[in-house]
Design a protein around this motif. Structure first.
Motif, PDB file in Angstrom:
ATOM      1  N   THR A   9      25.845  37.813  24.488  1.00 44.16           N
ATOM      2  CA  THR A   9      26.227  37.090  25.701  1.00 44.16           C
ATOM      3  C   THR A   9      25.560  35.729  25.763  1.00 44.16           C
ATOM      4  O   THR A   9      26.203  34.718  26.094  1.00 44.16           O
ATOM      5  CB  THR A   9      25.857  37.919  26.950  1.00 44.16           C
ATOM      6  N   LEU A  10      24.270  35.682  25.436  1.00 41.34           N
ATOM      7  CA  LEU A  10      23.558  34.401  25.466  1.00 41.34           C
ATOM      8  C   LEU A  10      24.099  33.442  24.413  1.00 41.34           C
ATOM      9  O   LEU A  10      24.208  32.227  24.657  1.00 41.34           O
ATOM     10  CB  LEU A  10      22.060  34.642  25.245  1.00 41.34           C
ATOM     11  N   ALA A  11      24.472  33.970  23.249  1.00 43.19           N
ATOM     12  CA  ALA A  11      25.043  33.122  22.202  1.00 43.19           C
ATOM     13  C   ALA A  11      26.392  32.557  22.633  1.00 43.19           C
ATOM     14  O   ALA A  11      26.679  31.360  22.434  1.00 43.19           O
ATOM     15  CB  ALA A  11      25.189  33.915  20.910  1.00 43.19           C
ATOM     16  N   ALA A  49      37.226  42.231  31.048  1.00 43.15           N
ATOM     17  CA  ALA A  49      37.594  40.946  30.456  1.00 43.15           C
ATOM     18  C   ALA A  49      38.779  40.311  31.165  1.00 43.15           C
ATOM     19  O   ALA A  49      38.856  39.080  31.296  1.00 43.15           O
ATOM     20  CB  ALA A  49      37.905  41.126  28.973  1.00 43.15           C
ATOM     21  N   LEU A  50      39.710  41.151  31.626  1.00 45.64           N
ATOM     22  CA  LEU A  50      40.918  40.635  32.291  1.00 45.64           C
ATOM     23  C   LEU A  50      40.761  40.534  33.803  1.00 45.64           C
ATOM     24  O   LEU A  50      41.699  40.113  34.490  1.00 45.64           O
ATOM     25  CB  LEU A  50      42.116  41.526  31.956  1.00 45.64           C
ATOM     26  N   SER A  51      39.602  40.897  34.318  1.00 42.69           N
ATOM     27  CA  SER A  51      39.416  40.920  35.778  1.00 42.69           C
ATOM     28  C   SER A  51      39.527  39.542  36.405  1.00 42.69           C
ATOM     29  O   SER A  51      39.823  39.416  37.591  1.00 42.69           O
ATOM     30  CB  SER A  51      38.063  41.543  36.120  1.00 42.69           C
ATOM     31  N   GLY A  52      39.280  38.490  35.614  1.00 43.69           N
ATOM     32  CA  GLY A  52      39.391  37.142  36.163  1.00 43.69           C
ATOM     33  C   GLY A  52      40.793  36.802  36.632  1.00 43.69           C
ATOM     34  O   GLY A  52      40.974  36.018  37.582  1.00 43.69           O
ATOM     35  N   PHE A  53      41.803  37.390  36.004  1.00 43.06           N
ATOM     36  CA  PHE A  53      43.188  37.100  36.397  1.00 43.06           C
ATOM     37  C   PHE A  53      43.535  37.718  37.746  1.00 43.06           C
ATOM     38  O   PHE A  53      44.397  37.204  38.457  1.00 43.06           O
ATOM     39  CB  PHE A  53      44.157  37.598  35.322  1.00 43.06           C
ATOM     40  N   SER A  54      42.880  38.823  38.092  1.00 47.38           N
ATOM     41  CA  SER A  54      43.162  39.473  39.377  1.00 47.38           C
ATOM     42  C   SER A  54      42.100  39.161  40.420  1.00 47.38           C
ATOM     43  O   SER A  54      42.185  39.640  41.547  1.00 47.38           O
ATOM     44  CB  SER A  54      43.239  40.994  39.186  1.00 47.38           C
ATOM     45  N   ILE A 453      36.496  32.283  32.641  1.00 51.80           N
ATOM     46  CA  ILE A 453      35.048  32.111  32.756  1.00 51.80           C
ATOM     47  C   ILE A 453      34.411  33.157  33.671  1.00 51.80           C
ATOM     48  O   ILE A 453      33.212  33.450  33.544  1.00 51.80           O
ATOM     49  CB  ILE A 453      34.712  30.681  33.260  1.00 51.80           C
ATOM     50  N   ILE A 454      35.169  33.749  34.581  1.00 51.55           N
ATOM     51  CA  ILE A 454      34.609  34.776  35.475  1.00 51.55           C
ATOM     52  C   ILE A 454      34.013  35.944  34.686  1.00 51.55           C
ATOM     53  O   ILE A 454      32.933  36.448  35.034  1.00 51.55           O
ATOM     54  CB  ILE A 454      35.682  35.243  36.480  1.00 51.55           C
ATOM     55  N   PRO A 455      34.647  36.409  33.595  1.00 55.02           N
ATOM     56  CA  PRO A 455      34.024  37.493  32.819  1.00 55.02           C
ATOM     57  C   PRO A 455      32.638  37.161  32.267  1.00 55.02           C
ATOM     58  O   PRO A 455      31.838  38.069  32.028  1.00 55.02           O
ATOM     59  CB  PRO A 455      35.030  37.727  31.684  1.00 55.02           C
ATOM     60  N   LEU A 456      32.334  35.876  32.078  1.00 54.12           N
ATOM     61  CA  LEU A 456      30.995  35.520  31.604  1.00 54.12           C
ATOM     62  C   LEU A 456      29.947  35.887  32.651  1.00 54.12           C
ATOM     63  O   LEU A 456      28.857  36.368  32.311  1.00 54.12           O
ATOM     64  CB  LEU A 456      30.930  34.030  31.275  1.00 54.12           C
ATOM     65  N   GLY A 457      30.267  35.666  33.921  1.00 50.93           N
ATOM     66  CA  GLY A 457      29.357  36.061  34.985  1.00 50.93           C
ATOM     67  C   GLY A 457      29.147  37.566  35.020  1.00 50.93           C
ATOM     68  O   GLY A 457      28.026  38.056  35.240  1.00 50.93           O
ATOM     69  N   ILE A 458      30.238  38.314  34.776  1.00 55.21           N
ATOM     70  CA  ILE A 458      30.133  39.782  34.722  1.00 55.21           C
ATOM     71  C   ILE A 458      29.226  40.201  33.571  1.00 55.21           C
ATOM     72  O   ILE A 458      28.371  41.082  33.707  1.00 55.21           O
ATOM     73  CB  ILE A 458      31.535  40.402  34.571  1.00 55.21           C
ATOM     74  N   VAL A 507      29.629  29.784  37.828  1.00 51.76           N
ATOM     75  CA  VAL A 507      29.663  31.119  37.217  1.00 51.76           C
ATOM     76  C   VAL A 507      28.340  31.438  36.534  1.00 51.76           C
ATOM     77  O   VAL A 507      27.870  32.581  36.566  1.00 51.76           O
ATOM     78  CB  VAL A 507      30.830  31.213  36.203  1.00 51.76           C
ATOM     79  N   LEU A 508      27.711  30.449  35.936  1.00 49.87           N
ATOM     80  CA  LEU A 508      26.443  30.675  35.250  1.00 49.87           C
ATOM     81  C   LEU A 508      25.289  30.905  36.229  1.00 49.87           C
ATOM     82  O   LEU A 508      24.397  31.720  35.971  1.00 49.87           O
ATOM     83  CB  LEU A 508      26.108  29.480  34.350  1.00 49.87           C
ATOM     84  N   VAL A 509      25.307  30.211  37.365  1.00 48.15           N
ATOM     85  CA  VAL A 509      24.151  30.241  38.259  1.00 48.15           C
ATOM     86  C   VAL A 509      24.258  31.321  39.337  1.00 48.15           C
ATOM     87  O   VAL A 509      23.234  31.859  39.759  1.00 48.15           O
ATOM     88  CB  VAL A 509      23.932  28.852  38.900  1.00 48.15           C
ATOM     89  N   VAL A 510      25.469  31.671  39.780  1.00 46.82           N
ATOM     90  CA  VAL A 510      25.605  32.679  40.838  1.00 46.82           C
ATOM     91  C   VAL A 510      24.925  34.004  40.467  1.00 46.82           C
ATOM     92  O   VAL A 510      24.171  34.564  41.282  1.00 46.82           O
ATOM     93  CB  VAL A 510      27.094  32.903  41.205  1.00 46.82           C
ATOM     94  N   PRO A 511      25.151  34.562  39.262  1.00 45.07           N
ATOM     95  CA  PRO A 511      24.450  35.813  38.929  1.00 45.07           C
ATOM     96  C   PRO A 511      22.924  35.671  38.972  1.00 45.07           C
ATOM     97  O   PRO A 511      22.219  36.597  39.393  1.00 45.07           O
ATOM     98  CB  PRO A 511      24.936  36.133  37.510  1.00 45.07           C
TER      99      PRO A 511
END
Length: 589
Positions: A9-11, A49-54, A453-458, A507-511
């Motif tokens: 994830t970090l990479a 992974a697909l949750s960003g679309f919904s 990009i939302i899945p990155l936060g997840i 997305v990076l900072v909210v989590p």
């Protein structure tokens, strides 16, 4: 020891940040690559992974594009913007402009707001003999600041709200930002009317008889056999007295002539750079010609021709394409005589230049082809004085539907997503927009950016990356209390937003903000507000926000102008956030 999924994830995050900053790929492509990499690596499941679309933020942003598109399509925004064109007193003009921009941009996509106001402000300043550079940075800054006044003001607000609801069960009402947002609007207005006004550059007052004043164009001109430049070396080709015109390159067979002993031959093409009126004078003195090889462009010659400037808009279908590849001349029955680009020098045939947001095209078109250029959503016609007529009944109906969608959500009768979708359906059913226009109103790049990009936060939350970052913040700032943490979160978000997408930085900072709040035992809302406000207000560079890029070109600014005017405002907002956010959103309610 961190698990392998965290390292992956970090990479992926590091690679995404590098791609966002370097702009090697479009932001929406980067976001989709992030989503795919996390899925293939097994960090996320397929539903995750697909949750960003919904995600409700993605759906809501799409709906708001449609609602604001109806206002633009039916002339409501033009009617608002047209009010300022009648004002003849500079300070009154500036105040009214700011007020109208704030009123519109608090509810409407700020890029659309600036797109409507931009040509009107250029026209009004030209007519009144004012420098446009004194007004266009305030236009961009106020449109950004207005976005923090409501939940729907920017896609970033909606994204922060959605992530907080799904991860921590906390969220915001539609006007919960308003009291604090209005204070920030007032701070920005006072700054721009005082210190900011003094710092704003005066790039000169355009001649009202010469509409084409955006800046230095690069023009591609053909060398006829009888031209006096034939047989001359390039450094001697431009006649004396034309110091404002530079010969950039000589092209032969579509390639740059690199031989230092080269001489210009008949049939070569020459790239000249300078202000358009100077290029025209040099062209006549050098007896160069425009390319006339597109016959259907001349079909409207008997009806008269017009020379106009049009900017490539954010989200335009022209971005990343060349004039040749999209058959621009045949599609619009128009020629591009020159391209103005602030950031890079053009050294290739104009029809091979990949267009970018903020490029200004100098277009020669027959009068009967102008309308097609004006209504194209990918272009912002900057010097066209005549505005489309407002369809008053349709404009009022569009405003009423927008107001009803917001009102129903504000009263708590329906969730904002449901009310916005009902508003979109009402527009189509009442034929205020047809389905194709509704789809065209959506900036799909923003939608794909959010969905990817939302899945990155997840992933950051799932793998413990957010908790690890929160632990680091607590070790350094914990002894100084939550106020220091809020200051750090705001500063981190602001710095990221200056060099990459505002949604990506959120997305990076909210989590991290949520994990930090949980570890400190405080209400997460103050930290979330800091993220939303910092990500939505990017002033220090012309590339940090799309509205900055738009006025950067149109105002003839330098990169340093944004640093000089915007950096102090960023610092003022940072200090104001530290002082004011805890007063409106206490750490311990």
């Amino acid at each position: 020891m961190p698990n392998p999924e965290l390292w992956i994830t970090l990479a992926v995050m590091a690679a995404a940040i590098w791609l966002f900053i370097t702009e090697k790929l479009r932001v929406d492509v980067v976001a989709l690559l992030v989503m795919t990499a996390l899925l293939v690596a097994g960090v996320l499941t397929l539903p995750e992974a697909l949750s960003g679309f919904s995600n409700q933020a993605t759906v809501m942003v799409a709906a708001m594009f449609v609602l604001s598109g109806a206002l633009q399509r039916n002339g409501a925004l033009v009617a608002v913007g047209d009010l300022i064109s009648r004002i003849r007193y500079r300070w009154v003009f500036l105040l009214v402009m700011m007020g109208l921009v704030v009123a519109v941009a608090a509810f409407i996509n700020n890029t659309a707001t600036v797109a409507v106001f931009l040509p009107l402000i250029i026209a009004a300043t030209t007519a009144n003999r004012w420098a446009p550079s004194k007004f266009l940075i305030p236009l961009s800054y106020m449109s950004q600041t207005a976005g923090v006044c409501t939940l729907i003001g920017t896609s970033t607000n909606l994204l922060v709200d959605s992530m907080a609801r799904e991860s921590a069960g906390v969220g915001f009402t539609i006007f919960e930002f308003a009291p604090l947002g209005i204070i920030f609007v007032a701070i920005a207005a006072v700054y721009l009317l005082t210190v900011g006004w003094w710092l704003l550059p005066d790039r000169g007052t355009p001649d009202s008889d010469d509409a084409h004043h955006i800046g230095r164009y690069v023009a591609e001109l053909l060398v006829p056999a009888e031209a006096p430049v034939v047989g001359k070396r390039p450094n001697l080709a431009v006649p004396e007295g034309f110091d404002d015109v530079d010969l950039v390159e000589v092209l032969r067979g579509g390639a740059v002539v690199t031989d230092p002993q080269r001489v210009i031959e008949a049939g070569d093409r020459i790239l000249l750079r300078g202000e358009w009126k100077h290029i025209q004078a040099a062209r006549k003195a050098m007896k160069l010609a425009f390319d006339r090889n597109t016959r259907d462009v001349d079909d409207g010659a008997r009806d008269g021709r017009m020379l106009m400037e049009a900017m490539v808009a954010p989200g335009s279908h022209l971005v990343g394409h060349t004039l040749a590849g999209m058959r621009f001349g045949h599609t619009y029955r128009a020629r591009v005589h020159g391209i103005h680009r602030r950031r890079l020098t053009i050294r290739q045939p104009l029809d091979r230049v990949e267009l970018a947001v903020g490029d200004v095209l100098l277009i020669d078109a027959p009068a009967n082809a102008v309308e097609a250029l004006r209504v194209d959503r990918g272009l912002i016609v900057l010097d066209e004085r005549e505005q489309p007529k407002v369809d008053v009944p349709r404009a009022l109906a569009s405003v009423a539907i927008m107001a009803a969608a917001i009102g129903v959500a504000a009263l708590g009768w329906l969730p904002i997503v449901a009310s916005a979708l009902l508003g979109c359906l009402a527009l189509v059913v009442l034929r205020l927009l047809d389905p194709d226009e509704a789809y065209d109103a959506i900036d799909w790049r923003v939608i794909l950016l959010l969905a990817g990009i939302i899945p990155l936060g997840i992933a950051l939350q799932k793998t413990g990356g957010a908790a690890m970052a929160a632990d680091g913040i607590l070790r350094v700032l914990g002894p100084y209390g939550p106020l220091a943490t809020l200051a750090a979160i705001y500063l981190m978000t602001s710095a990221l937003t200056e060099v990459m997408s505002n949604n990506a930085s959120a997305v990076l900072v909210v989590p991290i903000a949520l994990a930090t709040a949980e570890s400190m035992g405080i209400d997460p809302k103050p930290l979330l507000i800091a993220v939303a406000f910092a990500a939505s207000t990017s002033f220090a560079t012309p590339i940090s926000y799309q509205t900055n890029t738009m006025v950067y070109t149109a105002g003839g600014y330098r990169f340093s102008d944004f640093v000089r005017v915007g950096m102090p405002l960023n610092v003022i907002f940072w200090i104001s956030a530290i002082v004011l956010i805890p007063r409106f959103f206490p750490f311990h309610p």
